[in-house]
Design an enzyme around this catalytic site. Structure first.
Site, PDB file in Angstrom:
ATOM      1  N   PRO A 365     -18.373 -76.165   4.327  1.00 32.86           N
ATOM      2  CA  PRO A 365     -19.188 -77.300   3.878  1.00 32.86           C
ATOM      3  C   PRO A 365     -20.132 -76.893   2.752  1.00 32.86           C
ATOM      4  CG  PRO A 365     -19.312 -76.985   6.269  1.00 32.86           C
ATOM      5  CD  PRO A 365     -18.663 -75.774   5.709  1.00 32.86           C
ATOM      6  N   GLY A 367     -23.440 -75.898   0.792  1.00 32.41           N
ATOM      7  CA  GLY A 367     -24.706 -75.283   1.146  1.00 32.41           C
ATOM      8  C   GLY A 367     -24.632 -74.145   2.142  1.00 32.41           C
ATOM      9  N   GLY A 369     -23.420 -71.169   1.400  1.00 31.47           N
ATOM     10  CA  GLY A 369     -23.587 -69.895   0.694  1.00 31.47           C
ATOM     11  C   GLY A 369     -22.331 -69.320   0.101  1.00 31.47           C
ATOM     12  N   THR A 371     -21.001 -69.746  -3.072  1.00 24.94           N
ATOM     13  CA  THR A 371     -21.206 -69.225  -4.426  1.00 24.94           C
ATOM     14  C   THR A 371     -22.129 -68.010  -4.429  1.00 24.94           C
ATOM     15  OG1 THR A 371     -20.918 -71.470  -5.287  1.00 24.94           O
ATOM     16  CG2 THR A 371     -21.915 -69.857  -6.755  1.00 24.94           C
ATOM     17  N   SER A 687      -7.873 -86.030  16.468  1.00 27.18           N
ATOM     18  CA  SER A 687      -8.587 -85.287  17.501  1.00 27.18           C
ATOM     19  C   SER A 687      -9.410 -86.173  18.426  1.00 27.18           C
ATOM     20  CB  SER A 687      -9.492 -84.226  16.870  1.00 27.18           C
ATOM     21  OG  SER A 687     -10.507 -84.838  16.102  1.00 27.18           O
ATOM     22  N   LYS A 730     -17.384 -78.293  15.620  1.00 25.50           N
ATOM     23  CA  LYS A 730     -17.562 -79.260  16.698  1.00 25.50           C
ATOM     24  C   LYS A 730     -18.456 -78.706  17.802  1.00 25.50           C
ATOM     25  CE  LYS A 730     -13.163 -81.538  15.744  1.00 25.50           C
ATOM     26  NZ  LYS A 730     -11.801 -81.842  16.217  1.00 25.50           N
TER      27      LYS A 730
END
Length: 805
Positions: A365, A367, A369, A371, A687, A730
């Protein structure tokens, strides 16, 4: 030829004349000119004039686009004209030679035999009796300005100039000048309508004065432009003379100096043999070209790229494992799996210096880290770092470069990045690889197949360079949010490493070790001025951010620092302690309230787990029945796969209705409605299958669902529970909601084993294979189940059981 000696008094003008509308021209008295007549009414007016006194009234149209003008479309003052000659043309038009006689005013227009006849009033001019000084000065001024206009480029026929020179009548002079200096129709009409000859001559004098000013500026612009051209030609001529003189004196030729400089750069670049041959070939071409030619400029740019690329320049890797581990731990919290992979690469590199660089793909996702992790890898290796974002790239030339035949051609992003790095072994990060586009200009993802294939990229060919470049020493790292949009062949060439979202505990560690110190430094604060307590930090994470990564968390910490910095700048200097109780005074009301927890066990409501691009989340699936005909209604903006899961769930329950003690009549006499809240958000995926089945079973059996249980898994028509993806995300979502009992597919046990123990801590997992097992665990019967098949996070043991529904 114009006859200005004719006396208009000798010609008798009748009170009624046919009207001839004219466009884009104003006819003055004593003016002789040819006209082409094409309109039917105008031709009939000419024929009528030829059959009587050969006179017509010439009126100018206000708008030249009007094809059939009426009285309101014509100026009221015009000129009576005498048709001197007429010639009928083969195309139906009529060519006439007409002479203006006198000005007249149109009083009324009547239609007669398909043409107009006007009642007119002849306008007699008030001619001055004597030539006053003012009139003589005005006449001379007009003639002088006309001569000046001629010297500035204005064109007037020579015979007209002779007449003007010998003309002293102010009225006729004004009319003659106005009709020959190219006035617009509205300007010329304004001059025509002035009755006084002196006033008319003054108006023409003003117009001529402005025309002379315009011509002066125009000539200045042309002179300046011609001067620049002459200056350039003169400089070129002098430069060529200087070169010839230098050659005669034996001085160094500038051109040879440039050639020698290129030769030196080619030698220093230490290019491969085939590349050096191409560079020398282009250098020989430039020797034979004119230095100022367009092609010479293109070849120079090409040579500049060749000599500036790092063909043989590399940085030495830092192969100290302990140092590299220390750097990785300093820059990033947790991420042990990725750190371990980098240290493995360094270990193999230490044993085999010639190994090819790995191609890693970080998926996770926003943010988390990805990069910044690439920067830390470059720092640990001691290499240069290059980042290139591929989001929205649609042109294959962005990767491979443009061919040199195109104007403004450049190499692709790969070669540009290597030139920027200055070495041939940087850590090259390709961000947003899952967002590459595709259109008629080619497929960039197909071009990347060669870049990211260790077996092919030893001879990567850029269209602009036209020679191979070895990319085997480059360590490529790609990033993305999901793998679904990455083409299969491209995904197959990369080693995918997933970065899941962070738990609250992990975010607290990241904030304390990295984010808070960084923001305090950037805002000029220190620990003596502000302190964020543990409860305050936890509230900041849970109530003001809702994300898998820490990007918004850093933004909120910065917001908090700004609030404190403002107070200190205002003179309110003290130590500010931010806790859960007063954090809303700095950041306002909480932005993200957690999903409302179920207060009691309810019938028809089951808790599911979902994966999103920003991490995991929980969903409540609701179902209910009502009188009807067995129709299934699905709401909540569900995707096709989710709708099929609902149909499958209903079909399974109908097939097991006897086992579940459900009256079969309910399926034909009741409508069933399944709803998933947050209807504005699209939802899809298989799911939620067991969650939908559980909600339906609860509704139809009247047995409530345990509110402390969340579940995820795909269901089949036979009731088998199939594995799902995104298990870690999850589980993290369940932990954020305080749910400690999870039902997951048994075939996901391998994924469960890979999840760190601290994430599984205090959470009980039930591993199931069949839907009946799910219902026995989730539905809260009056009698407590005796045993169950479960996996405890404390010992990871699996206990078989066969509870009874």
């Amino acid at each position: 030829m114009v006859d200005f000696e004719q006396k208009d008094e000798a010609v008798e003008i009748p009170n009624n004349l046919p009207v001839l509308p004219v466009r884009d021209i104003v006819v003055f008295p004593y003016m002789i000119l040819p006209l082409f007549v094409g309109r039917e009414k105008s031709i009939k007016a000419i024929d009528h004039a030829i059959g009587s006194n050969r006179m017509v009234l010439l009126l100018t149209q206000k708008d030249h686009n009007v094809e059939d003008p009426v009285k309101s479309d014509l100026y009221s003052i015009g000129t009576v004209g005498l048709v001197m000659r007429m010639l009928k043309l083969p195309d139906g038009r009529v060519k006439i030679l007409i002479q203006g006689l006198a000005k007249a005013k149109c009083l009324n227009i009547l239609e007669h035999d398909d043409f107009y006849i006007a009642d007119i009033e002849k306008l007699n001019e008030e001619k001055p009796e004597i030539m006053t000084l003012e009139i003589e000065a005005l006449t001379r001024n007009v003639k002088t300005m006309l001569d000046k206009a001629l010297t500035l480029g204005k064109t007037i026929q020579p015979d007209i100039l002779i007449v003007i020179e010998n003309l002293d009548d102010p009225g006729r002079l004004a009319d003659l000048v106005a009709s020959n200096i190219g006035l617009k129709p509205d300007q010329a009409q304004e001059v025509l309508e002035i009755q006084s000859p002196v006033s008319r001559l003054k108006k023409v004098s003003d117009i001529l004065s402005r025309e002379v000013e315009l011509l002066t500026v125009q000539q200045k612009i042309q002179t300046d432009a011609r001067g620049e051209i002459d200056k350039t030609q003169r400089e070129y001529f002098l430069r060529e003379q200087l070169k010839a003189i230098q050659k005669e004196l034996g001085d160094i030729d500038e051109r040879m100096e440039e050639i020698n400089e290129y030769k030196s750069k080619i030698t220093k670049a230490k290019m491969p043999t085939n590349v050096q041959k191409e560079a020398e070939k282009q250098l020989k071409r430039i020797e034979k070209m004119h230095p100022d030619s367009a092609e010479a400029s293109i070849v120079r740019t090409y040579l500049d790229w060749l000599v500036e690329l790092p063909w043989s320049k590399s940085t030495k890797d830092n192969l100290n494992i302990k140092t590299a581990k220390k750097i990785l731990n300093q820059d990033h919290y947790d991420l042990e799996k990725i750190k371990e992979r980098i240290l493995e690469y360094l270990s193999v590199r230490k044993l085999n210096p010639k190994m090819k660089g790995p191609i890693l793909c970080f998926i996770g996702p926003p943010g988390v880290g990805k990069t910044s992790l690439g920067k830390s890898i470059a720092k640990a290796l001691g290499r240069e770092f290059v980042r290139n974002s591929l989001g929205g790239v649609r042109d294959e030339a962005e990767i491979r470069g443009h061919r040199r035949t195109y104007v403004g051609a450049l190499p692709g992003r790969i070669i540009q990045g290597l030139k920027q790095a200055g070495t041939n072994n940087p850590v090259f990060m390709l961000d947003e690889i899952d967002k590459i586009g595709l259109d008629y200009r080619g497929d960039p993802s197909s071009a990347l197949l060669e870049v990211l294939d260790p077996e092919q990229n030893n001879s990567f060919s850029d269209h602009y360079l036209g020679v191979p470049f070895d990319l085997t020493k480059v360590m490529f790292i790609t990033t993305g949010n999901m793998t679904d949009t990455i083409p299969g062949p491209l995904r197959d060439r990369m080693e995918i490493i997933r970065l899941s979202g962070y738990t609250t505990e992990e975010k607290i560690g990241i904030a304390e070790n990295y984010l808070i110190p960084k923001q305090l430094k950037e805002h000029g604060l220190n620990k003596n001025l502000i302190k964020l307590s543990d409860s305050g930090l936890e509230s900041l994470i849970t109530q003001y951010t809702r994300e898998a990564g820490v990007r918004n968390l850093e933004r909120e910490i910065a917001n908090l620092c700004r609030k404190v910095a403002k107070k200190i700048a205002e003179g309110k200097k003290s130590k500010y302690i931010v806790s859960a109780r007063n954090i809303d005074k700095y950041l306002g009301a909480p932005k993200n309230l957690p999903e409302e927890e179920m207060k009691k066990d309810e019938i028809g409501v089951a808790t599911g787990l979902a994966w999103t691009e920003t991490g995991g989340d929980i969903i409540y699936i609701e179902s209910t029945t009502m009188k009807g005909k067995g129709i299934l209604t699905l709401t909540g903006q569900l995707g096709d796969v989710m709708k099929e899961s609902a149909q499958t769930a209903l079909s399974y329950i109908r097939s097991r209705s006897s086992d579940l003690n459900i009256n079969e009549a309910v399926f034909s006499k009741s409508d069933i409605h399944i709803h998933i809240p947050a209807g504005a958000i699209p939802k899809d995926g298989p799911s939620a299958g067991i969650t939908m089945t559980t909600a339906l079973a609860s509704t139809l059996t009247g047995v409530p669902v345990n509110k402390n249980i969340a579940m995820t898994g795909e269901v089949t028509l036979r009731g088998n529970v199939l594995p799902i993806g995104g298990l870690k995300e999850k589980i993290l979502a369940a932990k954020r909601m305080g749910i400690k009992i999870l039902i997951i597919p048994k075939r996901n046990k391998k994924d469960l084993d890979e999840i760190p123990k601290y994430i599984k801590k205090d959470t009980e997992f039930f591993l199931v294979e069949d839907m009946l097992e799910v219902l026995k665990i989730a539905l809260k019967h009056p009698e407590k189940p005796k045993t169950a098949k479960r996996s405890s996070s404390k010992n990871n043991d699996t206990v078989s059981a066969n509870p009874v529904l």
